[in-house]
Write a protein that holds these residues in place. Sequence first.
Motif, PDB file in Angstrom:
ATOM      1  N   ILE A 175       0.835  -1.204   0.000  1.00  0.00           N
ATOM      2  CA  ILE A 175       0.000   0.000   0.000  1.00  0.00           C
ATOM      3  C   ILE A 175       0.870   1.255   0.000  1.00  0.00           C
ATOM      4  O   ILE A 175       0.621   2.220  -0.708  1.00  0.00           O
ATOM      5  CB  ILE A 175      -0.892   0.001   1.285  1.00  0.00           C
ATOM      6  CG1 ILE A 175      -2.050  -0.963   1.124  1.00  0.00           C
ATOM      7  CG2 ILE A 175      -1.377   1.383   1.633  1.00  0.00           C
ATOM      8  CD1 ILE A 175      -3.269  -0.338   0.531  1.00  0.00           C
ATOM      9  N   GLY A 207       0.872   3.528  -3.082  1.00  0.00           N
ATOM     10  CA  GLY A 207      -0.303   4.300  -2.699  1.00  0.00           C
ATOM     11  C   GLY A 207      -0.126   5.800  -2.559  1.00  0.00           C
ATOM     12  O   GLY A 207      -1.021   6.476  -2.059  1.00  0.00           O
ATOM     13  N   TRP A 208       1.022   6.336  -3.002  1.00  0.00           N
ATOM     14  CA  TRP A 208       1.250   7.779  -2.835  1.00  0.00           C
ATOM     15  C   TRP A 208       0.101   8.610  -3.399  1.00  0.00           C
ATOM     16  O   TRP A 208      -0.277   9.636  -2.830  1.00  0.00           O
ATOM     17  CB  TRP A 208       2.558   8.218  -3.509  1.00  0.00           C
ATOM     18  CG  TRP A 208       3.773   7.920  -2.705  1.00  0.00           C
ATOM     19  CD1 TRP A 208       4.615   6.852  -2.887  1.00  0.00           C
ATOM     20  CD2 TRP A 208       4.289   8.636  -1.579  1.00  0.00           C
ATOM     21  NE1 TRP A 208       5.621   6.877  -1.943  1.00  0.00           N
ATOM     22  CE2 TRP A 208       5.449   7.967  -1.138  1.00  0.00           C
ATOM     23  CE3 TRP A 208       3.889   9.797  -0.905  1.00  0.00           C
ATOM     24  CZ2 TRP A 208       6.205   8.404  -0.053  1.00  0.00           C
ATOM     25  CZ3 TRP A 208       4.653  10.235   0.182  1.00  0.00           C
ATOM     26  CH2 TRP A 208       5.788   9.546   0.598  1.00  0.00           C
ATOM     27  N   GLU A 209      -0.438   8.180  -4.538  1.00  0.00           N
ATOM     28  CA  GLU A 209      -1.498   8.967  -5.176  1.00  0.00           C
ATOM     29  C   GLU A 209      -2.889   8.469  -4.817  1.00  0.00           C
ATOM     30  O   GLU A 209      -3.879   9.127  -5.074  1.00  0.00           O
ATOM     31  CB  GLU A 209      -1.345   8.918  -6.702  1.00  0.00           C
ATOM     32  CG  GLU A 209       0.015   9.342  -7.200  1.00  0.00           C
ATOM     33  CD  GLU A 209       0.336  10.770  -6.795  1.00  0.00           C
ATOM     34  OE1 GLU A 209      -0.503  11.656  -7.051  1.00  0.00           O
ATOM     35  OE2 GLU A 209       1.405  11.000  -6.192  1.00  0.00           O
ATOM     36  N   LYS A 210      -2.947   7.262  -4.268  1.00  0.00           N
ATOM     37  CA  LYS A 210      -4.262   6.648  -4.049  1.00  0.00           C
ATOM     38  C   LYS A 210      -4.834   6.964  -2.667  1.00  0.00           C
ATOM     39  O   LYS A 210      -6.020   6.855  -2.450  1.00  0.00           O
ATOM     40  CB  LYS A 210      -4.152   5.113  -4.178  1.00  0.00           C
ATOM     41  CG  LYS A 210      -3.740   4.625  -5.555  1.00  0.00           C
ATOM     42  CD  LYS A 210      -4.954   4.337  -6.400  1.00  0.00           C
ATOM     43  CE  LYS A 210      -4.635   3.538  -7.644  1.00  0.00           C
ATOM     44  NZ  LYS A 210      -3.572   4.088  -8.478  1.00  0.00           N
ATOM     45  N   LEU A 211      -3.956   7.310  -1.742  1.00  0.00           N
ATOM     46  CA  LEU A 211      -4.400   7.497  -0.358  1.00  0.00           C
ATOM     47  C   LEU A 211      -4.192   8.946   0.068  1.00  0.00           C
ATOM     48  O   LEU A 211      -3.348   9.652  -0.478  1.00  0.00           O
ATOM     49  CB  LEU A 211      -3.583   6.601   0.582  1.00  0.00           C
ATOM     50  CG  LEU A 211      -3.684   5.096   0.392  1.00  0.00           C
ATOM     51  CD1 LEU A 211      -2.683   4.406   1.300  1.00  0.00           C
ATOM     52  CD2 LEU A 211      -5.079   4.595   0.678  1.00  0.00           C
ATOM     53  N   MET A 244      -3.540   8.656   5.627  1.00  0.00           N
ATOM     54  CA  MET A 244      -3.646   7.208   5.446  1.00  0.00           C
ATOM     55  C   MET A 244      -2.296   6.636   5.014  1.00  0.00           C
ATOM     56  O   MET A 244      -1.897   5.556   5.442  1.00  0.00           O
ATOM     57  CB  MET A 244      -4.698   6.887   4.376  1.00  0.00           C
ATOM     58  CG  MET A 244      -6.126   7.080   4.828  1.00  0.00           C
ATOM     59  SD  MET A 244      -6.562   5.944   6.153  1.00  0.00           S
ATOM     60  CE  MET A 244      -7.076   4.534   5.192  1.00  0.00           C
TER      61      MET A 244
END
Lengths: 455, 337
Positions: free
Chosen positions: A112, A116-120, A124
């Motif tokens: 994650i 996940g840098w751009e997704k969260l 988070m």
Amino acid sequence: MDVLALARWQFAITTVYHFLFVPLTLGFTLALALMETQYVRTGDEKYKKMVLFWGKMFLVNFAIGVATGIVQEFQFGMNWSEYSRFVGDIFGVPLAIEALLAFFLESTFLGIWIFGWEKLSKKMHLAAIWLVAIGSNLSAIWILIANSFMQQPVGYHLVNGRAEMTDFFALLTSGHVWVQFPHVFFAGISTTAFFILTVSIYQLNKNKNQEVFKSSFKFAIVYGIIGTIFVAIIGHSQAQYMVKVQPMKMAAAEALWESENPASMSLFTIGDETKREDVFALKIPGALSFLAYNKFDGEVKGIKNLQAEYEVKYGPGNYVPPVAISYWTFRMMVGAGAAMFFVLLIGWWVAYKKNFDFSPIFYKILLFGVSLPFIANATGWIFTEMGRQPWTVFGLFRIEDSVSKATTAGEVLFTTIGYTVLYGILLIPTVYLWRKFAIKGVDAMNIHESNHSEN
Amino acid sequence: MDLNIIWFILVTVLFIGFFFLEGFDYGVGILLPFLGKDDKARRVIINTIGPHWDGNEVWLLTAGGAIFAAFPHWYATMFSGFYLALFLMLVAIIVRAVSFEFRSKDENSKWRNTWDWIIFFGSAVPALLWGVALANLIRGLPIDETMTYTGGFFNLLNPYAIVGGVASFLLFTLHGAIFLTLKTTDDILESAKATARKLWLPSTIVLLLFVVYSYIETDVIAGFGINPGVVPIVALLAILSVGYFLKVKREGWAFIMMGITIAFSTISIFSGLFPRVMVSSTNPDWSLTIYNASSSDYTLGVMSIVALIFVPIVLIYQSWTYWVFRKRISRKSELEY
């Protein structure tokens, strides 16, 4: 060599290699969590750059640490199946819990975190790296619960020739775990501090105006000073604990042949292991009693006395671990740890008092200094495992009864060579990538940034 | 139902989780050099499993740990018996894990191509070996009265086990291809679809062959009599329906049916073993069972409480990661390097 000797070599090689990377994972995940916390709190892009750069360094380490860790879990069954049968009722439990509680947490949230840098949201994403840090250090607790049982068995009884668990909480609250785990935890912090320090000073030496590496350097100094001080304090209580539960290990660490009261500490001993006597010894009177009891008198038992005691208790046999190896690995560990502390003090002075105006000598000291924590980590484990010999589970189960019956010497030789060659080869790309990123510095993140628009 | 049975079921569940999740990871790894025509396509393909493969692999570690804790003799006999096969598997797992992290950290095309082929090797070898291992487990192995494996490496390479290996290899590859049809776009999506359709028939045939072969080589299906029971039939119907759903372009359904195929095949094998965990071909009385290979009731009880609390938590947060990364990945996506 027979199956036993080969299996021991294999365990030594694969474990020491695995543990080159583990302390970095323990310390780096926490360091990244702290850096990213700073980023989220202040919004300062400098901290994000730090997280991205050190994150890349860490991932190179993490991959190889995880991959070589799988060998560790499997080789108890492969090479030490009789040990596994004897102790599985107890030893398997922390291993299974380690996977369920720690490995899942660590691996899932690392995925994650990387992707996940751009997704969260920022928070988070920060939570993800904290969960990774918690997961990796939790895994250290569980594996050390398993190891502690080997050093000081608790919460068990013997049924039909094998150890069965009677008290799960006795395993968790074993005094051995709670001196061993903090020692390893702070060793991880100290190791990571040196890694960050060395790469930072390399960058600062090239170009003194890099904010990212000045901040990293200062972070590492504080991180490392805290780490080494606690490693030493806890190491001291570990030694006192060892005198109580594994006096033979302490006696071997000091090459103390006869019981002494007050006991003197060896500064430098050349001994004769077969005759069990000193050839030449320089000793500080009373110092070993102080190490053991915090006062300058008190009996510390010697190797010969313990051997006689154990023969009565366990029957005939040799209960003396390899003394020279115990003696020297113990000293290398302590010496490397002390040297680390002094290098960090100079580093503190350079960063905070001299504003990074460091001499070429200090630069060279640090470039070599990075090997110190790795020496301390490896010798520390060699000492703690060798000092327990001839037992796999202290006082209960011997090494020669532990090895697999289904394997042949040829097979164990083959896999030992296989792991050694494979691990050796894998060091090449690992060091290549570390070196490449260390040289490129923050530029190494360019690929990353072209793919991630800043928020 | 006693704790030994519960733990046998739990180990089966862990293997189902592992084969279902890591199954498509292996498939994606196997297909990587073939479906990834250029570097960008390869990065897209890796990204479909990028955030997940490491967490998926932990299912194996947990299954291994659970066997060690709950059935120490099973762990000891199997791991020392499958010695060289496991070594090969470990080498594959190690180089594969390292490749995923290393391949994109340098731009050199030779560097990347080398790691991509290592990913292929590191995925193909375990995909094959799992079938070999399971087939040998149910076929039986030379085990003496001290629970010690007395065969060698080549005992494991009998024709039946090799058919099992080819079956698992093809099933995982098909599973990976179907997974890619759900996670990619445009040209990569089209080639994944075509590959899945091509792989379906041979996978189904080899799986059927394995079932028939099992009648001859093992007592697993013979134990059921003429009526093999509902479990293997569900597995077979599921793989047949995969072909149908691929044909009518309902890849989501094909993926679900593929999951059912894998889950029910695993259940068939483990229920065939039950209550044994390792079958002795030397003497049936020397087989390891869930009773003579197990830990104490106290240990099984402790482990049950731990599993009851933490397995659901793991399932929740792992599912959540699939939700976070639910979008298809295209060449235009922001790719992680």
